[in-house]
Scaffold this motif. Structure first.
Motif, PDB file in Angstrom:
ATOM      1  N   ASP A  39      17.826-128.712 -52.627  1.00 57.01           N
ATOM      2  CA  ASP A  39      17.304-128.521 -53.977  1.00 57.01           C
ATOM      3  C   ASP A  39      18.327-127.761 -54.822  1.00 57.01           C
ATOM      4  OD1 ASP A  39      15.869-128.160 -56.272  1.00 57.01           O
ATOM      5  OD2 ASP A  39      14.274-126.943 -55.368  1.00 57.01           O
ATOM      6  N   VAL A  40      19.170-128.513 -55.513  1.00 54.63           N
ATOM      7  CA  VAL A  40      20.229-127.907 -56.320  1.00 54.63           C
ATOM      8  C   VAL A  40      19.652-127.099 -57.476  1.00 54.63           C
ATOM      9  CG1 VAL A  40      22.217-128.431 -57.783  1.00 54.63           C
ATOM     10  CG2 VAL A  40      21.851-129.728 -55.683  1.00 54.63           C
ATOM     11  N   SER A  41      18.464-127.473 -57.958  1.00 59.00           N
ATOM     12  CA  SER A  41      17.878-126.802 -59.120  1.00 59.00           C
ATOM     13  C   SER A  41      17.615-125.318 -58.873  1.00 59.00           C
ATOM     14  CB  SER A  41      16.573-127.483 -59.528  1.00 59.00           C
ATOM     15  OG  SER A  41      15.576-127.337 -58.518  1.00 59.00           O
ATOM     16  N   ARG A  42      17.517-124.915 -57.619  1.00 59.13           N
ATOM     17  CA  ARG A  42      17.274-123.503 -57.291  1.00 59.13           C
ATOM     18  C   ARG A  42      18.451-122.617 -57.686  1.00 59.13           C
ATOM     19  NH1 ARG A  42      17.137-123.270 -51.449  1.00 59.13           N
ATOM     20  NH2 ARG A  42      16.963-121.036 -51.817  1.00 59.13           N
ATOM     21  N   PHE A  43      19.627-123.214 -57.914  1.00 61.61           N
ATOM     22  CA  PHE A  43      20.846-122.418 -58.052  1.00 61.61           C
ATOM     23  C   PHE A  43      21.373-122.391 -59.488  1.00 61.61           C
ATOM     24  CE2 PHE A  43      20.429-123.804 -53.685  1.00 61.61           C
ATOM     25  CZ  PHE A  43      20.504-122.593 -53.018  1.00 61.61           C
ATOM     26  N   GLY A  45      22.493-124.191 -61.942  1.00 62.41           N
ATOM     27  CA  GLY A  45      23.733-124.770 -62.427  1.00 62.41           C
ATOM     28  C   GLY A  45      24.995-124.257 -61.771  1.00 62.41           C
ATOM     29  N   ASP A  46      24.890-123.462 -60.711  1.00 60.65           N
ATOM     30  CA  ASP A  46      26.064-122.978 -59.980  1.00 60.65           C
ATOM     31  C   ASP A  46      26.764-124.186 -59.340  1.00 60.65           C
ATOM     32  OD1 ASP A  46      27.850-121.931 -58.075  1.00 60.65           O
ATOM     33  OD2 ASP A  46      26.617-120.172 -57.736  1.00 60.65           O
ATOM     34  N   GLY A  47      27.967-124.457 -59.778  1.00 57.94           N
ATOM     35  CA  GLY A  47      28.685-125.654 -59.353  1.00 57.94           C
ATOM     36  C   GLY A  47      29.068-125.688 -57.893  1.00 57.94           C
ATOM     37  N   ARG A  48      28.928-124.593 -57.198  1.00 56.53           N
ATOM     38  CA  ARG A  48      29.248-124.611 -55.770  1.00 56.53           C
ATOM     39  C   ARG A  48      28.239-125.415 -54.964  1.00 56.53           C
ATOM     40  NH1 ARG A  48      29.120-118.605 -54.038  1.00 56.53           N
ATOM     41  NH2 ARG A  48      27.262-118.756 -55.372  1.00 56.53           N
ATOM     42  N   PHE A  49      27.023-125.581 -55.502  1.00 57.46           N
ATOM     43  CA  PHE A  49      25.933-126.205 -54.757  1.00 57.46           C
ATOM     44  C   PHE A  49      25.757-127.649 -55.197  1.00 57.46           C
ATOM     45  CE2 PHE A  49      25.265-121.677 -54.733  1.00 57.46           C
ATOM     46  CZ  PHE A  49      24.929-121.424 -53.420  1.00 57.46           C
ATOM     47  N   VAL A  50      25.796-128.550 -54.216  1.00 61.06           N
ATOM     48  CA  VAL A  50      25.686-129.981 -54.501  1.00 61.06           C
ATOM     49  C   VAL A  50      24.599-130.579 -53.618  1.00 61.06           C
ATOM     50  CG1 VAL A  50      28.092-130.152 -55.204  1.00 61.06           C
ATOM     51  CG2 VAL A  50      27.469-130.594 -52.817  1.00 61.06           C
ATOM     52  N   ALA A  51      24.098-131.729 -54.037  1.00 66.70           N
ATOM     53  CA  ALA A  51      23.012-132.377 -53.306  1.00 66.70           C
ATOM     54  C   ALA A  51      23.517-133.374 -52.276  1.00 66.70           C
ATOM     55  CB  ALA A  51      22.074-133.080 -54.284  1.00 66.70           C
ATOM     56  N   GLU A  52      24.718-133.895 -52.473  1.00 71.94           N
ATOM     57  CA  GLU A  52      25.233-134.959 -51.622  1.00 71.94           C
ATOM     58  C   GLU A  52      26.491-134.511 -50.878  1.00 71.94           C
ATOM     59  OE1 GLU A  52      23.579-137.649 -51.148  1.00 71.94           O
ATOM     60  OE2 GLU A  52      22.103-137.287 -52.724  1.00 71.94           O
ATOM     61  N   LEU A  53      26.576-134.924 -49.618  1.00 72.78           N
ATOM     62  CA  LEU A  53      27.743-134.575 -48.810  1.00 72.78           C
ATOM     63  C   LEU A  53      29.022-135.135 -49.426  1.00 72.78           C
ATOM     64  CD1 LEU A  53      28.872-133.338 -46.160  1.00 72.78           C
ATOM     65  CD2 LEU A  53      28.559-135.597 -45.129  1.00 72.78           C
ATOM     66  N   ASP A  54      28.974-136.337 -50.001  1.00 75.34           N
ATOM     67  CA  ASP A  54      30.175-136.924 -50.596  1.00 75.34           C
ATOM     68  C   ASP A  54      30.773-136.014 -51.664  1.00 75.34           C
ATOM     69  OD1 ASP A  54      29.965-139.123 -48.990  1.00 75.34           O
ATOM     70  OD2 ASP A  54      29.140-140.452 -50.525  1.00 75.34           O
ATOM     71  N   GLU A  55      29.916-135.314 -52.386  1.00 72.02           N
ATOM     72  CA  GLU A  55      30.408-134.397 -53.415  1.00 72.02           C
ATOM     73  C   GLU A  55      31.177-133.239 -52.787  1.00 72.02           C
ATOM     74  OE1 GLU A  55      27.599-133.643 -56.857  1.00 72.02           O
ATOM     75  OE2 GLU A  55      26.201-134.455 -55.367  1.00 72.02           O
ATOM     76  N   LEU A  56      30.692-132.770 -51.639  1.00 69.75           N
ATOM     77  CA  LEU A  56      31.400-131.696 -50.937  1.00 69.75           C
ATOM     78  C   LEU A  56      32.715-132.209 -50.359  1.00 69.75           C
ATOM     79  CD1 LEU A  56      31.544-128.832 -49.758  1.00 69.75           C
ATOM     80  CD2 LEU A  56      30.227-129.667 -47.796  1.00 69.75           C
TER      81      LEU A  56
END
Length: 259
Positions: A39-43, A45-56
């Protein structure tokens, strides 16, 4: 001067947060490039947190540490090693699936990635791995925990005190998926999931998780015991587990998965 290592982390619960704290003490050696969370919305807008592994993976981590449970391990591990990225899994129990583990190993060999198995909640894994080369007759892991550690993650009825389970590491991982990742680590370093024996005990007088390892063989014998304070009341993980993940990510105190 060599560049800093780049780390990605899957999960940001109690274990992921403790790991982050440990790695932050080594900023000269490493940086965390991102986290995969549900749940990215918990953070906010902190760009360190992503929902998809591909983004990491697009951020080119050298190592990804999994801290999110066996389901997340099954979901993400293959993609991580196929990308040529080393994997440090907390949820070692997921490797009990022989066919999936072989698929994961084949992918790692093809890409050049390594699957670094951390020592987890106990000491002596290096001795166990060394003893395997000499000859091992028996391996017993005994976990003794307070009811609060076991009851949240075990579907059976707990006795007030004493033996809860006795059987193989393979059975233990299925029955206690949140509590016996350590049994998976011991099995993989030693004589396998069928030959490793596990005892699970409950003791209401305890406030810590007690882990014991008994090994006998052609090398001799040894017994190690650790009383590990938990990360929190709600987390079954011992505090030292986060330290073992940090150490493995930084490059030492791990066993490379080979079989």
């Amino acid at each position: 001067m060599s560049r800093r290592l780049r780390f990605g982390i899957v999960g940001y619960g109690a274990l992921g947060q403790a790991l982050t704290s440990h790695l932050a003490q080594h900023e000269e050696l490493a940086e965390i490039v991102g986290y995969v969370v549900r749940d990215v919305s918990r953070f906010n807008g902190d760009g360190r947190f992503v929902a998809e592994l591909d983004e990491l993976l697009a951020r080119k981590p050298d190592v990804v540490i999994e801290c999110a449970g066996q389901q997340a391990m099954r979901q993400h591990a293959l993609s991580i090693v196929r990308a040529g990225v080393d994997l440090v899994p907390a949820s070692v129990g997921a490797l009990v699936d022989d066919a999936w583990r072989r698929e994961l190993l084949a992918a790692a060999h093809a890409s050049g990635a390594r699957i670094r198995i951390p020592t987890g909640a106990i000491v002596g894994i290096d001795g166990l791995a060394a003893a395997r080369h000499v000859g091992i007759d028996s391996v017993v892991y005994r976990g003794t925990m307070p009811p609060s550690t076991l009851k949240a993650h075990y579907d059976g009825v707990l006795p007030e005190h004493g033996l809860v389970f006795e059987g193989t590491a393979r059975e233990a991982v299925r029955l206690f998926p949140k509590n016996v990742n350590l049994a998976g680590t011991i099995a993989l370093a030693g004589v396998g999931f069928e030959q490793t024996r596990v005892e699970m005990h409950v003791d209401p007088a305890l406030t810590a998780n007690v882990h014991e390892l008994f090994v006998r063989g052609a090398f001799g014998e040894f017994h190690v015991r650790i009383s590990g304070l938990r990360l929190s009341e709600s987390s079954p993980s011992s505090r030292i587990v986060a330290g073992s993940l940090a150490q493995s990510a930084l490059g030492s105190n791990f066993t490379v998965l080979q079989r």
